[in-house]
Design a protein around this motif. Sequence first.
Motif, PDB file in Angstrom:
ATOM      1  N   HIS A  21       0.764  -1.283   0.053  1.00 34.24           N
ATOM      2  CA  HIS A  21      -0.069  -0.061  -0.063  1.00 34.24           C
ATOM      3  C   HIS A  21       0.691   1.122  -0.079  1.00 34.24           C
ATOM      4  O   HIS A  21       0.716   2.230  -0.855  1.00 34.24           O
ATOM      5  CB  HIS A  21      -0.578  -0.013   1.184  1.00 34.24           C
ATOM      6  CG  HIS A  21      -1.930   1.197   1.335  1.00 34.24           C
ATOM      7  ND1 HIS A  21      -2.927   1.117   0.493  1.00 34.24           N
ATOM      8  CD2 HIS A  21      -1.574   2.414   1.951  1.00 34.24           C
ATOM      9  CE1 HIS A  21      -3.301   2.471   0.872  1.00 34.24           C
ATOM     10  NE2 HIS A  21      -2.862   3.011   1.527  1.00 34.24           N
ATOM     11  N   CYS A  22       1.953   1.207   0.916  1.00 33.22           N
ATOM     12  CA  CYS A  22       2.748   2.472   1.031  1.00 33.22           C
ATOM     13  C   CYS A  22       3.596   2.709  -0.240  1.00 33.22           C
ATOM     14  O   CYS A  22       3.650   3.687  -0.795  1.00 33.22           O
ATOM     15  CB  CYS A  22       3.824   2.312   2.101  1.00 33.22           C
ATOM     16  SG  CYS A  22       2.727   2.527   3.663  1.00 33.22           S
ATOM     17  N   ARG A  23       4.050   1.718  -0.927  1.00 35.66           N
ATOM     18  CA  ARG A  23       4.822   1.374  -2.084  1.00 35.66           C
ATOM     19  C   ARG A  23       3.841   2.277  -3.315  1.00 35.66           C
ATOM     20  O   ARG A  23       4.376   3.045  -4.007  1.00 35.66           O
ATOM     21  CB  ARG A  23       5.195   0.159  -2.497  1.00 35.66           C
ATOM     22  CG  ARG A  23       6.151   0.206  -3.931  1.00 35.66           C
ATOM     23  CD  ARG A  23       6.666  -1.134  -4.451  1.00 35.66           C
ATOM     24  NE  ARG A  23       7.615  -1.579  -3.413  1.00 35.66           N
ATOM     25  CZ  ARG A  23       9.047  -1.182  -3.189  1.00 35.66           C
ATOM     26  NH1 ARG A  23       9.391  -0.393  -4.376  1.00 35.66           N
ATOM     27  NH2 ARG A  23       9.892  -1.504  -2.135  1.00 35.66           N
ATOM     28  N   LEU A  28       2.742   6.703  -7.032  1.00 36.47           N
ATOM     29  CA  LEU A  28       1.822   7.464  -7.605  1.00 36.47           C
ATOM     30  C   LEU A  28       2.270   8.923  -7.485  1.00 36.47           C
ATOM     31  O   LEU A  28       1.752   9.808  -8.159  1.00 36.47           O
ATOM     32  CB  LEU A  28       0.170   7.518  -6.799  1.00 36.47           C
ATOM     33  CG  LEU A  28      -0.580   6.160  -7.273  1.00 36.47           C
ATOM     34  CD1 LEU A  28      -1.498   6.223  -6.236  1.00 36.47           C
ATOM     35  CD2 LEU A  28      -0.773   6.207  -8.862  1.00 36.47           C
ATOM     36  N   ARG A  29       3.259   9.239  -6.632  1.00 30.88           N
ATOM     37  CA  ARG A  29       3.792  10.637  -6.638  1.00 30.88           C
ATOM     38  C   ARG A  29       5.173  10.710  -7.004  1.00 30.88           C
ATOM     39  O   ARG A  29       5.771  11.543  -6.897  1.00 30.88           O
ATOM     40  CB  ARG A  29       3.652  10.833  -5.187  1.00 30.88           C
ATOM     41  CG  ARG A  29       2.380  11.114  -4.700  1.00 30.88           C
ATOM     42  CD  ARG A  29       2.235  10.804  -2.871  1.00 30.88           C
ATOM     43  NE  ARG A  29       0.897  11.056  -2.902  1.00 30.88           N
ATOM     44  CZ  ARG A  29      -0.161  10.424  -2.888  1.00 30.88           C
ATOM     45  NH1 ARG A  29      -0.091   9.134  -3.377  1.00 30.88           N
ATOM     46  NH2 ARG A  29      -1.433  10.593  -2.557  1.00 30.88           N
ATOM     47  N   PRO A 102      -2.552  13.547   2.409  1.00 34.11           N
ATOM     48  CA  PRO A 102      -2.029  14.101   1.351  1.00 34.11           C
ATOM     49  C   PRO A 102      -0.512  14.085   1.229  1.00 34.11           C
ATOM     50  O   PRO A 102       0.130  14.392   2.272  1.00 34.11           O
ATOM     51  CB  PRO A 102      -2.645  15.410   1.347  1.00 34.11           C
ATOM     52  CG  PRO A 102      -4.134  15.484   2.439  1.00 34.11           C
ATOM     53  CD  PRO A 102      -3.300  14.417   3.369  1.00 34.11           C
ATOM     54  N   ALA A 103      -0.014  13.790   0.164  1.00 38.29           N
ATOM     55  CA  ALA A 103       1.526  14.219  -0.137  1.00 38.29           C
ATOM     56  C   ALA A 103       1.851  15.681   0.199  1.00 38.29           C
ATOM     57  O   ALA A 103       0.812  16.478  -0.200  1.00 38.29           O
ATOM     58  CB  ALA A 103       1.910  13.748  -1.562  1.00 38.29           C
ATOM     59  N   PRO A 104       3.051  15.921   0.389  1.00 43.98           N
ATOM     60  CA  PRO A 104       3.731  17.212   0.516  1.00 43.98           C
ATOM     61  C   PRO A 104       3.331  18.061  -0.723  1.00 43.98           C
ATOM     62  O   PRO A 104       3.318  17.658  -1.840  1.00 43.98           O
ATOM     63  CB  PRO A 104       5.028  17.243   0.602  1.00 43.98           C
ATOM     64  CG  PRO A 104       5.147  15.887   1.289  1.00 43.98           C
ATOM     65  CD  PRO A 104       4.044  15.040   0.977  1.00 43.98           C
TER      66      PRO A 104
END
Length: 115
Positions: A21-23, A28-29, A102-104
């Motif tokens: 999941h983390c990968r 995706l980013r 959310p991503a930075p």
Amino acid sequence: MPIALYIAADDETAAPRHAVHCRRYAELRDWTVVLTATDLVPGPDLTGRTGWDQVVMALSDGSVRGIVTRSRDMLAGTTETWQTLTTLAADRNAFLTTAETPAPSAAARARRRRL
């Protein structure tokens, strides 16, 4: 951007699912996973966690610029502890996030590059 995945689980069958999941979250980013560290321990106490120690070493030597974990409770039992850990990362020009947040932003990443 090179990042580390950090997984803490009390069940060795759950740890690989969390890592996948983390990968996916990282990919995706367009982040590059260069380290996946796992500790099979319950609770937020980081004492004696060899996986976490690997992540901190990678932060300190600059080989990773971020850490992704599945949830805050893998690292911190309180908001205060989470803030301490995000500061630890930020002091090393890196970030700490969960695959639930959310991503930075692009602006935040650009600010870190200028530092």
